[in-house]
Design an enzyme around this catalytic site. Structure first.
Site, PDB file in Angstrom:
ATOM      1  CB  SER A 143      13.297  17.956  -6.415  1.00  0.00           C
ATOM      2  OG  SER A 143      14.017  16.738  -6.398  1.00  0.00           O
ATOM      3  CE1 TYR A 156      15.779  19.347 -11.308  1.00  0.00           C
ATOM      4  CE2 TYR A 156      16.151  17.915  -9.421  1.00  0.00           C
ATOM      5  CZ  TYR A 156      15.306  18.445 -10.376  1.00  0.00           C
ATOM      6  OH  TYR A 156      13.976  18.092 -10.383  1.00  0.00           O
TER       7      TYR A 156
END
Length: 239
Positions: A143, A156
């Site tokens: 990501s 995250y």
């Protein structure tokens, strides 16, 4: 561009969202599918759609928590006994947001367990199969959150940064064995996960759709075997 017909792809997190989109895009290319996710009902739905799209492929599914090494090991042992694996897409992941002191320790640990160790566990078990046949593709979905820190995204972001580094290291290790390893860093994609986190501000159409990334993944896999993309990002044209 090379044909993918007859190849077999193992996709984690395949029950919905990006995993589902990639499964259907590969089914359209006559790729056999091995689908892994936690929820069997989700897997059954994707399997049915894939077979309806292309009745000539084989589709199998396994309800597995990739954060459990025992479950992963058992599943891959079953898979390797009956099917080759040409493509591995590590897509399974979870998202937790919150301030550094707000997010419970247990949730931090869960994200690392699934996003980092889950990717490691599956790759650890599949890689020997690819090395044995001296060919294959591994695609790890990371990501843009792993490229720089953001407030309330510490766990995250940290998990995806770990995936980026781990994937780069693996790429350097196995590329001379004719195994192509690619890191994918998408910005926000409209999935159930990001919608629940309100990342799209109620306007899902302004960000990437799962099919956008699935399209790029397919064409990346179709590159001549002498070439591969080691890392790429995909961004929405909407700011």
């Amino acid at each position: 561009m090379e044909s993918l017909k007859g190849k077999t792809a193992l996709i984690t997190g395949a029950g919905k969202g990006l995993g589902k989109a990639m499964a259907l895009a590969l089914a359209a290319e006559s790729v056999n599918l091995i689908l892994i996710a936690r929820t069997k009902t989700d897997l059954d739905k994707v399997s049915t759609e894939a077979k309806a799209l292309n009745s000539g492929i084989s589709v199998s599914s396994f309800a597995v928590n990739v954060g459990s090494y025992a479950e992963v090991k058992t599943a891959i042992e079953k898979i390797s006994a009956t099917s080759p694996v040409d493509i591995l897409i590590n897509n399974a992941g979870i998202l937790k947001t919150g301030g550094y002191l707000e997010l419970p320790v247990e949730e931090w640990e869960e994200v690392i367990q699934v996003n980092v160790l889950g990717t490691y566990y599956v790759t650890h078990e599949v890689l020997p199969l690819l090395l044995k046949q001296s060919s294959g593709d591994i695609i790890n979905i990371a990501s843009t959150a792993g490229l720089k820190g953001s407030a309330k995204m510490s766990v995250y972001g940290a998990s995806k940064a770990a995936v980026i580094n781990m994937t780069e290291s693996l790429m350097q290790e196995v590329r001379k064995s004719n195994i192509r390893v690619t890191t994918v860093n998408p910005s926000t994609i409209a999935t159930e996960m990001t919608l629940n986190a309100n990342f799209t501000d109620g306007n899902a159409e302004k960000v990437l759709q799962p099919e956008d990334l699935a399209y790029v993944i397919v064409h990346n896999l179709k590159l001549p075997k002498r070439a591969f993309v080691k890392e790429f990002g995909l961004w929405s044209t909407n700011p």
